[in-house]
Write a protein that holds these residues in place. Structure first.
Motif, PDB file in Angstrom:
ATOM      1  N   ILE A  22      41.836  33.826  39.886  1.00 41.21           N
ATOM      2  CA  ILE A  22      41.648  34.889  40.856  1.00 41.21           C
ATOM      3  C   ILE A  22      41.339  35.819  40.395  1.00 41.21           C
ATOM      4  O   ILE A  22      41.257  35.907  39.477  1.00 41.21           O
ATOM      5  CB  ILE A  22      43.104  35.518  42.000  1.00 41.21           C
ATOM      6  N   LEU A  23      39.913  35.610  40.798  1.00 44.24           N
ATOM      7  CA  LEU A  23      37.936  36.148  40.035  1.00 44.24           C
ATOM      8  C   LEU A  23      37.744  37.161  41.232  1.00 44.24           C
ATOM      9  O   LEU A  23      37.573  37.013  42.349  1.00 44.24           O
ATOM     10  CB  LEU A  23      37.459  35.772  39.245  1.00 44.24           C
ATOM     11  N   LEU A  24      37.976  38.918  40.622  1.00 47.04           N
ATOM     12  CA  LEU A  24      37.175  39.472  41.173  1.00 47.04           C
ATOM     13  C   LEU A  24      35.543  40.476  40.502  1.00 47.04           C
ATOM     14  O   LEU A  24      36.288  39.979  39.229  1.00 47.04           O
ATOM     15  CB  LEU A  24      38.009  40.763  41.090  1.00 47.04           C
ATOM     16  N   CYS A  25      34.749  39.602  41.527  1.00 53.23           N
ATOM     17  CA  CYS A  25      33.324  40.235  40.573  1.00 53.23           C
ATOM     18  C   CYS A  25      32.510  40.847  41.479  1.00 53.23           C
ATOM     19  O   CYS A  25      33.219  41.433  42.711  1.00 53.23           O
ATOM     20  CB  CYS A  25      32.709  38.638  40.962  1.00 53.23           C
ATOM     21  N   GLY A  26      30.977  41.708  41.682  1.00 51.54           N
ATOM     22  CA  GLY A  26      30.521  42.225  41.986  1.00 51.54           C
ATOM     23  C   GLY A  26      30.146  43.729  41.636  1.00 51.54           C
ATOM     24  O   GLY A  26      30.839  43.725  40.522  1.00 51.54           O
ATOM     25  N   PRO A  27      29.270  44.744  42.242  1.00 53.88           N
ATOM     26  CA  PRO A  27      28.817  45.998  41.457  1.00 53.88           C
ATOM     27  C   PRO A  27      30.245  46.732  41.371  1.00 53.88           C
ATOM     28  O   PRO A  27      29.552  47.650  41.087  1.00 53.88           O
ATOM     29  CB  PRO A  27      28.223  45.772  42.345  1.00 53.88           C
ATOM     30  N   ASN A  28      31.504  46.380  42.663  1.00 52.27           N
ATOM     31  CA  ASN A  28      32.726  47.479  42.537  1.00 52.27           C
ATOM     32  C   ASN A  28      33.321  47.728  41.816  1.00 52.27           C
ATOM     33  O   ASN A  28      33.819  46.884  41.971  1.00 52.27           O
ATOM     34  CB  ASN A  28      32.526  47.645  44.267  1.00 52.27           C
ATOM     35  N   VAL A  29      33.437  48.467  41.134  1.00 52.08           N
ATOM     36  CA  VAL A  29      34.347  48.298  39.381  1.00 52.08           C
ATOM     37  C   VAL A  29      35.563  48.146  39.883  1.00 52.08           C
ATOM     38  O   VAL A  29      36.381  47.905  39.837  1.00 52.08           O
ATOM     39  CB  VAL A  29      34.075  48.811  38.046  1.00 52.08           C
ATOM     40  N   THR A  30      35.714  50.119  40.158  1.00 50.46           N
ATOM     41  CA  THR A  30      36.818  50.176  40.678  1.00 50.46           C
ATOM     42  C   THR A  30      37.894  49.516  41.856  1.00 50.46           C
ATOM     43  O   THR A  30      38.603  49.368  42.173  1.00 50.46           O
ATOM     44  CB  THR A  30      36.441  51.478  40.975  1.00 50.46           C
ATOM     45  N   ARG A  31      36.652  48.756  42.825  1.00 47.19           N
ATOM     46  CA  ARG A  31      37.498  48.460  43.766  1.00 47.19           C
ATOM     47  C   ARG A  31      38.510  46.755  42.827  1.00 47.19           C
ATOM     48  O   ARG A  31      39.300  46.601  43.692  1.00 47.19           O
ATOM     49  CB  ARG A  31      36.300  47.817  44.908  1.00 47.19           C
ATOM     50  N   LEU A 100      40.584  25.473  34.933  1.00 48.73           N
ATOM     51  CA  LEU A 100      40.009  24.910  36.187  1.00 48.73           C
ATOM     52  C   LEU A 100      40.617  23.312  36.146  1.00 48.73           C
ATOM     53  O   LEU A 100      40.835  22.795  37.079  1.00 48.73           O
ATOM     54  CB  LEU A 100      39.280  25.414  37.108  1.00 48.73           C
ATOM     55  N   ALA A 101      39.949  22.549  35.268  1.00 49.53           N
ATOM     56  CA  ALA A 101      40.186  21.292  34.969  1.00 49.53           C
ATOM     57  C   ALA A 101      41.412  20.990  34.269  1.00 49.53           C
ATOM     58  O   ALA A 101      41.693  19.428  34.274  1.00 49.53           O
ATOM     59  CB  ALA A 101      39.115  21.080  33.831  1.00 49.53           C
ATOM     60  N   GLY A 102      42.549  21.746  33.865  1.00 51.74           N
ATOM     61  CA  GLY A 102      43.610  21.557  33.765  1.00 51.74           C
ATOM     62  C   GLY A 102      45.116  21.478  34.005  1.00 51.74           C
ATOM     63  O   GLY A 102      43.748  20.855  36.245  1.00 51.74           O
ATOM     64  N   PRO A 103      45.665  20.632  34.377  1.00 51.30           N
ATOM     65  CA  PRO A 103      47.047  20.448  35.358  1.00 51.30           C
ATOM     66  C   PRO A 103      47.416  21.611  35.998  1.00 51.30           C
ATOM     67  O   PRO A 103      46.848  22.596  35.732  1.00 51.30           O
ATOM     68  CB  PRO A 103      47.712  20.072  34.075  1.00 51.30           C
ATOM     69  N   SER A 104      47.829  21.224  36.615  1.00 50.08           N
ATOM     70  CA  SER A 104      48.084  22.448  38.044  1.00 50.08           C
ATOM     71  C   SER A 104      49.182  23.160  37.798  1.00 50.08           C
ATOM     72  O   SER A 104      49.833  22.861  37.171  1.00 50.08           O
ATOM     73  CB  SER A 104      48.088  22.125  39.397  1.00 50.08           C
ATOM     74  N   GLY A 105      49.535  24.542  38.332  1.00 52.43           N
ATOM     75  CA  GLY A 105      51.153  24.607  38.263  1.00 52.43           C
ATOM     76  C   GLY A 105      50.265  26.235  36.899  1.00 52.43           C
ATOM     77  O   GLY A 105      49.563  25.989  36.700  1.00 52.43           O
ATOM     78  N   GLY A 106      51.546  26.276  36.340  1.00 48.12           N
ATOM     79  CA  GLY A 106      51.452  27.279  35.221  1.00 48.12           C
ATOM     80  C   GLY A 106      51.331  28.524  35.761  1.00 48.12           C
ATOM     81  O   GLY A 106      51.954  29.472  37.002  1.00 48.12           O
ATOM     82  N   ASP A 107      51.012  29.860  35.358  1.00 48.80           N
ATOM     83  CA  ASP A 107      50.823  31.083  34.978  1.00 48.80           C
ATOM     84  C   ASP A 107      49.521  31.423  35.655  1.00 48.80           C
ATOM     85  O   ASP A 107      48.754  30.899  35.507  1.00 48.80           O
ATOM     86  CB  ASP A 107      51.796  31.959  33.955  1.00 48.80           C
ATOM     87  N   PRO A 108      49.415  32.614  37.294  1.00 49.79           N
ATOM     88  CA  PRO A 108      48.624  32.859  37.102  1.00 49.79           C
ATOM     89  C   PRO A 108      47.826  33.834  36.430  1.00 49.79           C
ATOM     90  O   PRO A 108      48.297  34.914  35.810  1.00 49.79           O
ATOM     91  CB  PRO A 108      49.282  33.210  38.186  1.00 49.79           C
ATOM     92  N   VAL A 109      46.478  33.170  37.391  1.00 51.21           N
ATOM     93  CA  VAL A 109      45.657  34.153  35.988  1.00 51.21           C
ATOM     94  C   VAL A 109      44.356  35.300  36.892  1.00 51.21           C
ATOM     95  O   VAL A 109      43.982  34.487  37.496  1.00 51.21           O
ATOM     96  CB  VAL A 109      44.393  33.281  34.845  1.00 51.21           C
ATOM     97  N   PHE A 110      44.587  36.184  36.946  1.00 50.26           N
ATOM     98  CA  PHE A 110      43.661  37.148  37.484  1.00 50.26           C
ATOM     99  C   PHE A 110      42.313  38.010  36.611  1.00 50.26           C
ATOM    100  O   PHE A 110      42.816  38.391  35.404  1.00 50.26           O
ATOM    101  CB  PHE A 110      44.321  38.376  37.591  1.00 50.26           C
TER     102      PHE A 110
END
Length: 342
Positions: A22-31, A100-110
Motif C-alpha cells: 500500500i503506497l501513499l504519495c503526493g504533495p500532502n505529507v501529513t495526509r 511485487l514480482a515475488g510470490p504472493s502472501g507475506g507481511d503487508p508493506v506500507f
C-alpha cells in the motif's frame, strides 16, 4: 490498483490479506502519514512493526521483499513501514518492483512517499498490480477539510456546526492530522462521547486556543532550527506552563522541514537564498527564519533531520519515558547542531 485517499482505508480493512503493498504519495505529507496510521491501526494491536528507510535498501533492493517474507522471532504477524523522503521513490523502485514480482502472501508493506507523483513508472506498476493499492494525497481544500472535520467530530461525540468545522480547518491550515487533535481536545474538554454527544459553544476555539497553540509551536521549531538555544530554553519553559501537543509539534515540524527541503533544493540548483526565502509561498512572518535556516542546513542534513523526527514519533508511541522529555531532548540536540553550523 488506484484508490482515492478517502477509500483506501476501507478497501484495505475489508480485505487485508489481498494486498501486499500500500503506497501513499503526493504533495500532502501529513495526509500520507495520517492515512498510514489509520491503515495499520488494526495490525498495530498485535503485529510486530518493522520500520525501514531508503538507507536500508541502498545496498540490497531485495531486502524489502526478504523482510516481507521473513517470519518474526516468535512467528507473529508483522507489518513493514517504508518511509521515503521527497525524491527517494526513484531509488526505491527496484526494491518495490522486486516485492511485487515475488510470490504472493507475506507481511503487508506500507510506503509513505510524499512528493512522488502518480504518473511515474513506479506508480503505474503499482496501479497495475492486483495485490497493491496506491493513493495520491493532494492538498486538502477548505471544503474537504470542513467535511472531514465534521465526520471525525461525530465519531468523538461532538455535534459540530459547519461554521465551526470551517473555523477549525482555517486554524489548522486544512491539515486533517492537526484538525483531529483539535477535535479530540474539544471532546476531552466537554467530556463528549458517541453515547453522550455534546454541542460545543461558539467560543470554544477561543477558549482552547487552537491558533495560539500552532504559533507557540512554531516559535519552538524556529528556535531549535535557528540554533538559538537561549530562546529555545525560554520557549520550552513557556510550553511546560501552557501545555502543548507533542504529536502536534511533530506534524508542524515535518510540514516545516518539507518546505525547507523544497526551498533548499532550489538553492542547490543555483537560487539565491534571499530570493528563494522571499517567494510568495513562504508566509512573510517566516521568511527571516527560512533565510537563516537555509544558511545553516544542507539538503543532506534536512533529509536526516526529517528521518530523526519521524523516528521520534515512533519513540513517543513506544517509549516508557515522558513524551515531553523525549521531545525537549531532541529539540535541544537540533539547536546545538544548528549552532555549530552557523
Amino acid at each position: 490498483m488506484k484508490a482515492k485517499p478517502e477509500d483506501i482505508v476501507r478497501r484495505f480493512h475489508a480485505s487485508t490479506d489481498q494486498f501486499r503493498l500500500i503506497l501513499l504519495c503526493g504533495p500532502n505529507v501529513t495526509r500520507c502519514q495520517a492515512l498510514v496510521e489509520e491503515l495499520v491501526q488494526p495490525l498495530a494491536q498485535s503485529a510486530e512493526r518493522v520500520d525501514m528507510t531508503i538507507s536500508d535498501l541502498s545496498d540490497s533492493p531485495a531486502r524489502l521483499n526478504d523482510e516481507a517474507n521473513s517470519a518474526s522471532l516468535f512467528g507473529d504477524k508483522r507489518y513493514i513501514i517504508l518511509r521515503l523522503n521527497s525524491g527517494e521513490a526513484v531509488r526505491a523502485t527496484n526494491a518495490i518492483e522486486t516485492l511485487l514480482a515475488g510470490p504472493s502472501g507475506g507481511d503487508p508493506v506500507f510506503v509513505i512517499a510524499p512528493g512522488m507523483g502518480d504518473k511515474t513508472a513506479l506508480a503505474k506498476s503499482i496501479s497495475a498490480a492486483p495485490d497493491a493499492l496506491i493513493a495520491t494525497c493532494y492538498e486538502t481544500t477548505p471544503e474537504q477539510a470542513a467535511a472531514a472535520i465534521q465526520t471525525m467530530a461525530k465519531t468523538e461525540g461532538l455535534r459540530l456546526s459547519r461554521e465551526m468545522a470551517q473555523e477549525i480547518a482555517a486554524l489548522t491550515s486544512n491539515d486533517l492530522v492537526l484538525a483531529r487533535l483539535e477535535v479530540e481536545k474539544i471532546a476531552l474538554y466537554l467530556d463528549a462521547s458517541p453515547d453522550d454527544p455534546k454541542t460545543p459553544e461558539s467560543d470554544i476555539l477561543l477558549l482552547l486556543g487552537a491558533e495560539n497553540d500552532e504559533e507557540d509551536i512554531s516559535l519552538l521549531i524556529h528556535a531549535a532550527l535557528n540554533g538559538d538555544a537561549v530562546r529555545l530554553a525560554q520557549e520550552i519553559a513557556a510550553s511546560r506552563a501552557q501545555g502543548i501537543s507533542e504529536i502536534g509539534l511533530i506534524r508542524i515540524m515535518l510540514r516545516h522541514l518539507t518546505k525547507l527541503a523544497e526551498l533548499r533544493s532550489k538553492v542547490d540548483k543555483g537560487g539565491n537564498i534571499d530570493s528563494v526565502a522571499g517567494h510568495p509561498s513562504v508566509f512573510f512572518k517566516d521568511r527571516k527564519h527560512f533565510k537563516r535556516q537555509l544558511h545553516i542546513w544542507s539538503s543532506q542534513h534536512i533529509g536526516r533531520l526529517i528521518d530523526r523526527i519521524l523516528r521520534l514519533e515512533i519513540a513517543l508511541k513506544s517509549s516508557n519515558q515522558p513524551d515531553q522529555v523525549l521531545l525537549e531532548d531532541e529539540l535541544l540536540l537540533i539547536a546545538r547542531k544548528a549552532a555549530r553550523s552557523r
